[in-house]
Design an enzyme around this catalytic site. Structure first.
Site: not given
Ligand code: A3P
Length: 320
Positions: A65, A127, A157, A284
């Site tokens: 997101t 969501h 995650s 990550k």
């Molecule tokens: P991981 O926990 O696998 O690293 P959300 O934004 O829906 O809360 O999701 C968070 C997930 O997206 C986390 O995954 C986070 O590291 C990853 N994320 C956040 N920013 C990102 C980016 N710019 N590029 C790729 N993944 C990203």
């Protein structure tokens, strides 16, 4: 007592479970809604008046997101801000693109004006499952971008996010128990397969309304998908912009490495009422991290459920 309060009382009889994060979730109209979001969700469903220019970003939590918010914000407001003056340099993407439950009186303008960011087009995130969106979204020309992620990575995650943000005095659910619960369908905004299939089918039926994307595809070729998102939203890049490398600049600005290294994302918290660290949105950002946490047996069981739920829908996830 207003109508929404009455409905909330009516809903006290709904099935209620503890989520993997320790909070209560209630099964409302087929999906598990965090109890604390029930009232704002009802308000959003009832009052939100969508404008033709609105853009809705839909995801399950931890599907990417934050990344999607950063990309879409940068695409649609690129004429207001040059890359070196992007609000993303000083604000977390969640402060720039609100969630549905943060819209005051169902109006997107209020929050944008408070944040001093452009109100048009109104970009906001949800969501909620497709079928639970307010009717006005279907009546307007509002576009929807859905981002889905391999359920195993998304689960890992989410579990880390929960562990990191567990309230003082409470214990996070062990990984294997959490996996069982999520793959039984008991998780915030889940069952995950129902939410994903809802948007998948909508994207097949209404490809001009719903764009369905996968996190893994974006990781492979973000430039291609930024172009695709911009075209879908009606903000295509011009020849000169492409030649000047603007698409690459946007993908670089919004990359995991860039966002996670910004001071605002390293140190600050979201806000007082929601004391989650900005850094917990950046862990990550990898594909396949589940391999580091799930035993072959756990992963095999989960993969069989995924296979069964998505069947011959045409939607597939890679497990290597
Ligand atoms: P991981 O926990 O696998 O690293 P959300 O934004 O829906 O809360 O999701 C968070 C997930 O997206 C986390 O995954 C986070 O590291 C990853 N994320 C956040 N920013 C990102 C980016 N710019 N590029 C790729 N993944 C990203």
């Amino acid at each position: 007592m207003d109508k929404i309060q009455e409905s909330v009382c009516e809903f006290e009889a709904l099935p209620r479970e503890k989520s993997i994060g320790g909070g209560w979730i209630v099964k409302y109209k087929g999906f598990w809604c965090p109890e604390m979001l029930l009232q704002p969700t009802l308000s959003f469903q009832k009052h939100f008046i969508s404008k033709d220019s609105d853009i809705l970003l839909a995801t399950l939590p931890k599907a990417g997101t934050t990344w999607l918010k950063a990309l879409v914000f940068s695409i649609v407001h690129r004429n207001q801000y040059s890359i070196d003056q992007s609000p993303l340099l000083t604000s977390n993407p969640h402060a720039l693109v609100p969630f549905d439950h943060q819209l005051k009186h169902g109006k997107s303008e209020t929050l944008y004006q408070e944040n001093n960011t452009p109100s048009s087009p109104g970009v906001f995130a949800t969501h909620l499952p497709y079928d639970a969106l307010p009717n006005s979204i279907f009546k307007s020309k509002c576009k929807i971008v859905y981002l889905c992620r391999n359920p195993l990575d998304q689960f890992i995650s989410q579990w880390h996010f929960v562990v990191q943000n567990v309230p003082q005095g409470k214990k996070a659910m062990p990984l294997n128990e959490a996996l069982e619960l999520v793959f039984e369908g008991i998780n915030i905004f889940g069952p995950f397969w129902e939410q994903i299939m809802g948007y998948w089918n909508a994207s097949l039926e209404c490809p001009n309304k719903v764009l369905f994307l996968k996190y893994e595809d974006l990781r492979k070729d973000d430039v291609f998908y930024v172009k695709k998102i911009a075209e879908f939203l009606g903000f295509p890049f011009g020849k000169e912009e492409e030649e000047n490398g603007l698409i690459e600049e946007i993908t670089k600005l919004c990359s995991f490495r860039s966002l996670s290294n910004m001071e605002v994302n390293k140190h600050n918290k979201m806000h007082e009422k929601y004391p989650v660290k900005n850094s917990s949105y950046f862990r990550k950002g990898e594909v396949g991290d589940w391999l580091n946490y799930l035993t072959p047996e756990m992963a095999g069981r989960a993969a069989r459920i995924i296979q069964e739920k998505f069947g011959d829908s045409g939607l597939t996830f890679e497990f290597v």
